[in-house]
Design an enzyme around this catalytic site. Sequence first.
Site, PDB file in Angstrom:
ATOM      1  N   ARG A   1     -15.769  12.689  13.077  1.00  0.00           N
ATOM      2  CA  ARG A   1     -16.342  11.131  12.730  1.00  0.00           C
ATOM      3  C   ARG A   1     -16.980  10.690  13.823  1.00  0.00           C
ATOM      4  O   ARG A   1     -17.898   9.939  13.768  1.00  0.00           O
ATOM      5  CB  ARG A   1     -15.307  10.164  12.068  1.00  0.00           C
ATOM      6  CG  ARG A   1     -15.338  10.318  10.512  1.00  0.00           C
ATOM      7  CD  ARG A   1     -14.245   9.295  10.017  1.00  0.00           C
ATOM      8  NE  ARG A   1     -14.042  10.001   8.730  1.00  0.00           N
ATOM      9  CZ  ARG A   1     -13.010   9.673   8.087  1.00  0.00           C
ATOM     10  NH1 ARG A   1     -12.394   8.877   8.265  1.00  0.00           N
ATOM     11  NH2 ARG A   1     -13.031  10.366   6.585  1.00  0.00           N
TER      12      ARG A   1
ATOM     13  N   GLU B   1      -1.145   2.302   8.309  1.00  0.00           N
ATOM     14  CA  GLU B   1      -2.222   1.998   9.500  1.00  0.00           C
ATOM     15  C   GLU B   1      -1.956   1.107  10.373  1.00  0.00           C
ATOM     16  O   GLU B   1      -2.570   1.071  11.601  1.00  0.00           O
ATOM     17  CB  GLU B   1      -3.428   1.862   8.500  1.00  0.00           C
ATOM     18  CG  GLU B   1      -4.739   1.607   9.444  1.00  0.00           C
ATOM     19  CD  GLU B   1      -5.937   1.523   8.548  1.00  0.00           C
ATOM     20  OE1 GLU B   1      -6.041   1.761   7.441  1.00  0.00           O
ATOM     21  OE2 GLU B   1      -7.079   1.001   9.405  1.00  0.00           O
TER      22      GLU B   1
ATOM     23  N   HIS C   1     -13.805   1.164   9.819  1.00  0.00           N
ATOM     24  CA  HIS C   1     -13.034   1.881   8.799  1.00  0.00           C
ATOM     25  C   HIS C   1     -11.472   2.014   9.011  1.00  0.00           C
ATOM     26  O   HIS C   1     -10.686   2.047   8.112  1.00  0.00           O
ATOM     27  CB  HIS C   1     -13.497   3.088   8.637  1.00  0.00           C
ATOM     28  CG  HIS C   1     -13.253   4.095   7.458  1.00  0.00           C
ATOM     29  ND1 HIS C   1     -13.320   3.662   6.170  1.00  0.00           N
ATOM     30  CD2 HIS C   1     -12.385   5.357   7.616  1.00  0.00           C
ATOM     31  CE1 HIS C   1     -12.502   4.574   5.421  1.00  0.00           C
ATOM     32  NE2 HIS C   1     -12.094   5.505   6.310  1.00  0.00           N
TER      33      HIS C   1
ATOM     34  N   TYR D   1      -8.784   1.720  -2.089  1.00  0.00           N
ATOM     35  CA  TYR D   1     -10.059   2.177  -1.932  1.00  0.00           C
ATOM     36  C   TYR D   1     -10.086   3.660  -1.303  1.00  0.00           C
ATOM     37  O   TYR D   1     -11.329   4.293  -1.257  1.00  0.00           O
ATOM     38  CB  TYR D   1     -10.555   1.136  -1.009  1.00  0.00           C
ATOM     39  CG  TYR D   1     -10.849  -0.267  -1.531  1.00  0.00           C
ATOM     40  CD1 TYR D   1     -11.878  -0.361  -2.654  1.00  0.00           C
ATOM     41  CD2 TYR D   1      -9.808  -1.191  -1.361  1.00  0.00           C
ATOM     42  CE1 TYR D   1     -11.766  -1.683  -3.207  1.00  0.00           C
ATOM     43  CE2 TYR D   1      -9.732  -2.250  -2.221  1.00  0.00           C
ATOM     44  CZ  TYR D   1     -11.046  -2.457  -3.031  1.00  0.00           C
ATOM     45  OH  TYR D   1     -10.809  -3.772  -3.784  1.00  0.00           O
TER      46      TYR D   1
ATOM     47  N   GLU E   1     -13.641  17.893   4.668  1.00  0.00           N
ATOM     48  CA  GLU E   1     -14.380  16.697   5.580  1.00  0.00           C
ATOM     49  C   GLU E   1     -14.384  17.093   7.095  1.00  0.00           C
ATOM     50  O   GLU E   1     -14.045  18.113   7.197  1.00  0.00           O
ATOM     51  CB  GLU E   1     -13.542  15.689   5.245  1.00  0.00           C
ATOM     52  CG  GLU E   1     -13.452  15.036   3.782  1.00  0.00           C
ATOM     53  CD  GLU E   1     -12.534  13.996   3.398  1.00  0.00           C
ATOM     54  OE1 GLU E   1     -12.036  13.351   4.335  1.00  0.00           O
ATOM     55  OE2 GLU E   1     -12.102  13.749   2.209  1.00  0.00           O
TER      56      GLU E   1
ATOM     57  N   GLY F   1       1.070  -1.149   0.072  1.00  0.00           N
ATOM     58  CA  GLY F   1      -0.049  -0.061  -0.126  1.00  0.00           C
ATOM     59  C   GLY F   1       0.790   1.173   0.052  1.00  0.00           C
ATOM     60  O   GLY F   1       1.931   1.123  -0.466  1.00  0.00           O
TER      61      GLY F   1
ATOM     62  N   ARG G   1      -9.069   9.752  14.554  1.00  0.00           N
ATOM     63  CA  ARG G   1      -8.340  10.107  13.298  1.00  0.00           C
ATOM     64  C   ARG G   1      -8.942  11.399  12.771  1.00  0.00           C
ATOM     65  O   ARG G   1     -10.354  11.171  12.524  1.00  0.00           O
ATOM     66  CB  ARG G   1      -7.876   9.077  12.528  1.00  0.00           C
ATOM     67  CG  ARG G   1      -7.218   9.716  11.085  1.00  0.00           C
ATOM     68  CD  ARG G   1      -6.820   8.534  10.255  1.00  0.00           C
ATOM     69  NE  ARG G   1      -8.085   7.711   9.789  1.00  0.00           N
ATOM     70  CZ  ARG G   1      -8.357   8.044   8.435  1.00  0.00           C
ATOM     71  NH1 ARG G   1      -7.992   8.710   7.709  1.00  0.00           N
ATOM     72  NH2 ARG G   1      -9.470   7.241   8.023  1.00  0.00           N
TER      73      ARG G   1
ATOM     74  N   HIS H   1     -16.452   4.737  10.001  1.00  0.00           N
ATOM     75  CA  HIS H   1     -16.725   5.703   9.068  1.00  0.00           C
ATOM     76  C   HIS H   1     -18.534   6.084   9.103  1.00  0.00           C
ATOM     77  O   HIS H   1     -19.334   4.851   9.077  1.00  0.00           O
ATOM     78  CB  HIS H   1     -16.431   5.383   7.727  1.00  0.00           C
ATOM     79  CG  HIS H   1     -16.209   6.391   6.884  1.00  0.00           C
ATOM     80  ND1 HIS H   1     -17.635   7.127   6.434  1.00  0.00           N
ATOM     81  CD2 HIS H   1     -15.305   7.305   6.485  1.00  0.00           C
ATOM     82  CE1 HIS H   1     -17.436   8.168   5.522  1.00  0.00           C
ATOM     83  NE2 HIS H   1     -15.948   8.220   5.629  1.00  0.00           N
TER      84      HIS H   1
END
Length: 532
Positions: free
Chosen positions: A291, A376, A352, A45, A115, A11, A387, A243
């Site tokens: 979140r 991660e 998430h 993703y 966001e 990743g 986060r 999420h």
Amino acid sequence: MQTDFLVIGSGIAGLTYALKVAQQCPDKSVMVLTKTQSDETNTKYAQGGIAGVMDTDHDSFEKHIEDTLIAGDGLCNRHIVEIVVREGVERIEEIIEWGARFDKESDGDYKLGKEGGHSEFRILHHKDVTGKEMERALLASLAKQKNIQLISHCFVLDLITQHHLGFLVTKSTPDIECYGVYVLNLASNKIEKILSKITLLATGGNGQVYRSTTNPSIATGDGVAMVYRAKGRIENMEFIQFHPTALYEPGIRGQNFLITEAVRGDGGILRNHAGEAFMEKYDKRKDLAPRDIVARAIDNEMKVAGTENVFLDCRHFNKEKFIEHFPNIYEKCLSIGIDISKAMIPVAPAAHYSCGGIKTDEYGQTSIKNLYAAGECASTGLHGANRLASNSLLEAMVFAHRSYLDAVKHIGEVSFNPGIPDWKADGTNHPKEMILITQSVKELKLLMSDYVGIVRNNERLSRAMKRLDLLYEETESLYQKTVVSPQLCELRNMITVAYLIVKCAGFRQESRGLHFNTDYPGKSDRVQNIVL
Ligand code: FAD
Ligand code: SIN
């Protein structure tokens, strides 16, 4: 096999680090291992984008630092936050040089999104498929680098330490060292040992521990479980980020499609089944609160109304503009019969992101010598108890870079350990029934979702631990007598990760950020990290 630099994971963290060490040390070998296809990662993703202070007319490092600290609810390490925010911009510029394309305005400035928890527009994105674009650019650059070998379908089983030389290794053993890894090579179906001088774990998240998750099937927390087995330090695992808006599709379990928070950044409104825009009841920042707050609000709305979802209303958007920014989401919704200009999108929270993980220092060094962790799977101190959106890709690149700086400094002092034995598979047989594994996976996901989800209490945590004990015993017994397979190893790793989440959740006798325990609804005055 042996390699100077070993990287586990392809990743953003693993590839960034691999490119850097390979470019800096052209005479050294770099090997990247990945358990399925090379691009099957959480990175691929990522939708919303990567946060960075690019527009210095309106934004500043101080504002991004402050937003990160507020989201982290008192638990971020300020020094680390400053490092990530300040160094992040250079890392973004680097990936642009490697070929990643971010959307621009007609005047050539980057289009910046917003966001939850961000006070400014600072999120670079490539439509709603930012991670796919970044992964593409990184893999393309990697392919040009002659001293990197990328091996896909290679499942890492365990880290090799003094334990494999016959020494007793415990949490208090000083100087535990990593000499490489044992892998199950899925092409040959053989277990091999790979010796390395320096290893980086970049194994990503663990969302698959839950029934509903935005994470792909690779996200089973393997790196964290391996470090825990090797007696390394793990931190703050209770902070699992849900999420708020995964697409709700009845019957879909495994990986739930994400509706990026950027949709709310552009004006999307959460509504309950009565059509009420409910977020104003919970937080003055409404739909763009951090979140943890939005996910808990949705959870409450669903529980009160006895429903399995709420809705994201985008009917008021300019349809062309929506399609321009979110083509992937538009197509996905249309494919299940939802035209976003006419109908609301059904959404529900899903696991998430893991804020905790393998404890690292400011150069990505873990508690095990010659072993680094980034991305991660690492717990750097950036995220604290929650986060901030779009800080994860940024953190992965910053710590891949810092791990690279430290690793190249030390590689000359490390040599291969020639005395490592081969993997012992004596007395094991092929599994007779896969149901023994698949049923346990289902049970694990169910118990974690029902007892260790968005809202927790002591009774639920204690029940979860009892059930995990049983799953652990059964799985260890199966593991001792069975030829290893990715399915069995992932189950074993997920049980370990679930245990670590529950254990940390039990120790945290307060409610902070993503961890909400109704038996301790307030925040403790003592701000502490839970280290296992
Ligand atoms: P990953 O990208 O997950 O890569 C892990 C790698 O490790 C894979 O190659 C895997 O095969 C390998 N691996 C794992 N175990 C083994 C093993 N046993 N053996 C061999 N290989 C192994 N963050 C943001 O900042 N912005 C966003 O917009 C954003 N959107 C997101 C949307 C979705 C749907 C998801 C799921 C996450 C999103 N995130 C976002 C989070 C972010 O994408 C991830 O945290 C980040 O990409 C993790 O990168 P990584 O390199 O640490 O791990
Ligand atoms: C999203 O696009 O909503 C996800 C962003 C993130 O996880 O940081």
